[in-house]
Write an enzyme that holds these catalytic residues in place. Structure first.
Site, PDB file in Angstrom:
ATOM      1  CG  HIS A   1      -0.265  -0.047   2.535  1.00 12.17           C
ATOM      2  ND1 HIS A   1       0.262   1.063   3.151  1.00 12.17           N
ATOM      3  CD2 HIS A   1      -0.028  -1.081   3.383  1.00 12.17           C
ATOM      4  CE1 HIS A   1       0.780   0.733   4.312  1.00 12.17           C
ATOM      5  NE2 HIS A   1       0.628  -0.581   4.481  1.00 12.17           N
TER       6      HIS A   1
ATOM      7  CB  CYS B   1       1.343  -3.978   5.094  1.00 15.84           C
ATOM      8  SG  CYS B   1      -0.219  -4.731   5.618  1.00 15.84           S
TER       9      CYS B   1
END
Length: 314
Positions: free
Chosen positions: A273, A289
């Site tokens: 992201h 992440c």
């Protein structure tokens, strides 16, 4: 010939950036932009090797990009731009590093937010996690640090339609090679997109997990791409932020915790992201992440599809 004021140092000119030669073999660790590194960073970005924020400073992400470009071009190990590397980057034939941009009606009408609170519960009460000011918006749009953007536009009226801005020209033609593998290099803090032959199509500096919340192991797949996502905070499945012990939905916007792109992985709750803080990429931990600048995440989102393999390597 426009002069660029950078702090209290001697002013630079656009010609100095456009016509700069290769950075010195062992540049001093300056904390202000220098013409040769601005140019080198733009040339690296055009080659698909992202230096993260283009800031004109000799830093970690810039050095990683140089090393990755040299490796891909079979120019040997090292993170210095020598004569052969400069030639491969087309440094001597690329004078168009700085370009002009005219503020549009849509730019002038953009609705900024006064501030973005740190607390997720307060963010969840907002309608949009938009940019806070024009400098932040334009700097991110053109892949620059706010400091360099301000240096290039010291007297610009950033809310006036038709105002001319000076920005770096780092965009590249979208590659046609199909990306079949994304390699997340935890040790180097790099995300590499490769085609079926193993050629590096694109490379980005990345923040990959942390000691408290490590990234996954092994291989996974891209499930889907979400543009301008909301952020779903769940302290049970993910982590606890501050005193927030209940699930929250944070609104869309570039200052959303996952930025402007969410590339969901087959490993539940994990993804690739963007970020509201591009200057901290590969310099601060993530919650497991893979975090990229918004613009790098947006480019990667165009290169992958459901089923693309993602491999985590140490």
């Amino acid at each position: 010939m426009l002069a660029i004021a950078i702090g209290s140092a001697e002013a630079l000119t656009l010609d100095e950036i456009n016509n700069a030669g290769p950075p010195a073999p062992a540049p001093s660790k300056l904390t202000r932009p220098t013409p040769s590194i601005v140019k080198a960073q733009v040339l690296l970005a055009r080659q698909g090797i992202s230096p993260g924020e283009i800031d004109g400073i000799d830093g970690e992400n810039y050095r990683k990009a140089v090393a990755k470009f040299r490796s891909r071009a079979n120019l040997g190990n090292g993170d210095i731009i020598d004569a052969a590397t400069w030639q491969a980057l087309l440094g001597g034939s690329s004078p168009d590093i700085i370009s002009e941009y005219s503020i549009t009606k849509e730019d002038a009408r953009y609705r900024y937010v006064r501030r973005v609170p740190h607390d997720y519960a307060r963010q969840a009460r907002m309608k949009r996690l938009a940019y806070k000011n024009p400098g932040e918006m334009f700097a991110e749009r053109f892949h620059m640090s706010e400091k360099l953007f301000d240096a290039l536009n010291p007297n610009a009226r950033l809310r006036r339609r038709g105002e001319t801005l000076h920005v770096v020209a780092s965009d590249r033609t979208r590659p046609t090679d199909e990306v079949t593998l994304i390699e997340a290099d935890k040790t180097r803090g790099m995300l590499n997109a490769l085609d079926a032959t193993g050629k590096v199509v694109a490379s980005y500096p990345a923040t990959i997990g942390s000691e408290d919340t490590p990234s996954p192991e092994g291989e996974h797949q891209v499930v889907r791409v979400v543009k301008n996502p909301t952020y779903h905070y769940d302290p049970v499945k993910n982590f606890q932020q501050g005193k927030n012990k209940r699930r929250l939905v944070l609104p869309k916007g570039p200052n959303n915790p996952v930025g402007t792109i969410w590339i969901e992985l087959s490993k539940p709750t994990f993804g690739i992201h963007g970020t509201p803080e591009p200057s901290r990429i590969s310099k601060a931990s993530s919650h497991g992440c893979i975090r990229l600048t918004n613009w790098d995440a947006e480019e990667l989102a165009q290169l992958v599809k459901p089923g693309t393999l993602v491999r985590f390597v140490d």
